[in-house]
Scaffold this motif. Structure first.
Motif, PDB file in Angstrom:
ATOM      1  N   ARG A  34      34.401  34.006  45.638  1.00 34.88           N
ATOM      2  CA  ARG A  34      34.758  35.409  45.874  1.00 34.88           C
ATOM      3  C   ARG A  34      33.541  36.146  46.420  1.00 34.88           C
ATOM      4  N   ALA A  35      33.813  37.082  47.300  1.00 34.18           N
ATOM      5  CA  ALA A  35      32.764  37.972  47.820  1.00 34.18           C
ATOM      6  C   ALA A  35      33.217  39.404  47.567  1.00 34.18           C
ATOM      7  N   SER A  36      32.323  40.234  47.092  1.00 33.17           N
ATOM      8  CA  SER A  36      32.713  41.603  46.757  1.00 33.17           C
ATOM      9  C   SER A  36      31.567  42.576  46.975  1.00 33.17           C
ATOM     10  N   ILE A  57      28.336  37.535  45.269  1.00 33.04           N
ATOM     11  CA  ILE A  57      28.969  36.268  45.626  1.00 33.04           C
ATOM     12  C   ILE A  57      29.193  35.482  44.340  1.00 33.04           C
ATOM     13  N   ASP A  59      31.042  32.000  42.663  1.00 30.83           N
ATOM     14  CA  ASP A  59      31.700  30.703  42.841  1.00 30.83           C
ATOM     15  C   ASP A  59      31.458  29.875  41.588  1.00 30.83           C
ATOM     16  N   GLU A 116      36.675  43.502  45.611  1.00 30.07           N
ATOM     17  CA  GLU A 116      36.678  42.146  46.154  1.00 30.07           C
ATOM     18  C   GLU A 116      37.187  42.159  47.587  1.00 30.07           C
ATOM     19  N   LYS A 124      33.569  34.156  53.960  1.00 30.58           N
ATOM     20  CA  LYS A 124      32.790  34.222  52.718  1.00 30.58           C
ATOM     21  C   LYS A 124      31.557  33.329  52.828  1.00 30.58           C
TER      22      LYS A 124
END
Length: 379
Positions: A34-36, A57, A59, A116, A124
């Motif tokens: 996920r990138a937020s 980031i 993971d 997000e 990403k």
């Protein structure tokens, strides 16, 4: 917090960041990554009045949960204060474990919010690679500018670089000036509001068409589309605290108005002259900073019509008993205040400087009257 402790904290943070970056160099993100964008709430200290922006980031498959932010600077930098004033202080990006990042804001009792990004895995990965590469290179460093280069604008630039276009643009309050946008952030810090009102020049009266504050970015992200769908999910609250407004007996409009009122009512020559000298010295300071500093926000400062350096010349002629030029400079400064009032009619900070305008006008009138007996006005 003393400077020695600050340096130790800085060194430790930098070491952790380098370790994280070294570990992250060859990671291939999993499909669950996920990138937020992280938005941090405002605080009561000067450095935290506007909040903060970072990129997260996550993971879990790679045991990765890192926050990248562009808000770091080194207190040990030689000539730190002069560099900050001049506008050539170097800021840089750091990477922190998210748990450490969150602990810091828990300690400061500042809210943290997450948006997000709805992106394909390839984007990403590209964002993650760009951030890692920036930390390894000179891209990590930038010269801080209040509006044009800060922790929020650098995040915007990184996201746009990753998305290969100007995707992140401002969507709200583009019809307001930068000064109007900034003003509410000082509601609980009156004298900082006054200080920024008089030291900022013409640039902050332009329309705020670019994103430069964390909550501006947060609001715009909600409205931005990418590849025919919203760019981000609904904002998620990670931390939230009830706002605690610090109680103070002096940091408010009333003490300011009372002080200026006493200056007028007391009618003491020494106090009047001291006030006029402070106004003149501030004018010289604003003029010097405007030429010396690379901060464009400090240049073209029309507030010098009120904080007029010629007040010092007025005091010189007053003490040398040159009544003609004392009166002439009183009139000149009164006209400057009138021009200043015309300029200020549609400005956000009119009401906050109005007491200063009235005080100066009264003292100039008194000085002129005392020195104008049988003295012709000749320029």
């Amino acid at each position: 917090m003393n400077s020695s402790l600050l340096k130790k904290i800085f060194s430790f943070t930098l070491l952790i960041g380098l370790t994280i970056n070294s570990f992250a160099q060859n990671i291939v993100l999993s499909k669950n990554a996920r990138a937020s964008v992280i938005t941090c709430d405002t605080g009561n200290e000067s450095y935290s009045l506007f909040g903060h922006t970072a990129i997260r980031i996550t993971d879990l498959d790679n045991n990765l949960d890192v926050v990248y932010n562009y808000g770091a600077f080194d207190f040990a930098t030689p000539n730190f204060v002069p560099k900050f004033i001049k506008g050539d202080l170097q800021y840089f990006a750091v990477a922190n474990a998210f748990s450490d990042f969150l602990n810091q804001y828990t300690y400061e009792k500042r809210g943290v919010y997450e948006q997000e990004l709805i992106l394909p895995l390839a984007y990403k990965q590209k964002l993650f690679d760009n951030l890692s590469e920036a930390l390894r290179s000179s891209e990590s460093y930038y010269t801080y500018k209040f509006i044009d280069k800060n922790c929020t604008s650098m995040v915007v630039d990184m996201l746009n670089k990753t998305l290969e276009g100007k995707v992140i643009v401002k969507k709200t309050d583009t019809d307001k000036t930068y000064r109007s946008i900034l003003y509410p952030y000082f509601d609980n810090s009156f004298y900082e509001k006054l200080g920024t009102s008089i030291i900022f020049g013409k640039k902050v009266d332009a329309y705020g068409t670019q994103i430069f504050l964390p909550f501006e970015l947060q609001k715009s992200l909600k409205l931005i589309q990418f590849q025919d769908h919203p760019l981000c999910k609904e904002s998620k609250i990670l931390l939230e605290f009830k706002k605690e407004v610090p109680g103070t007996l002096w940091d408010n409009f009333y003490t300011y108005a009372l002080l200026l009122g006493f200056i007028v009512i007391l009618n003491k020559k020494s106090i009047d002259l001291f006030y006029l000298s402070i106004m003149g010295l501030l004018g010289i300071f604003f003029g010097f900073v405007g030429f010396y500093s690379f901060h464009q926000e400090l240049s073209n400062n029309y507030n010098m019509l009120l904080f007029n350096p010629t007040l010092l010349a007025l005091l010189y002629f007053y003490f040398t008993k040159n009544k003609k030029w004392t009166v002439n400079l009183c009139v000149l400064n009164a006209l400057s205040i009138l021009v200043y009032l015309i300029i200020m009619v549609n400005k956000t900070h009119l009401l906050i400087v109005l007491p200063l305008m009235l005080t100066s006008a009264v003292l100039l009138a008194k000085t002129a009257i005392k020195n104008s007996k049988r003295v012709p006005l000749v320029f």
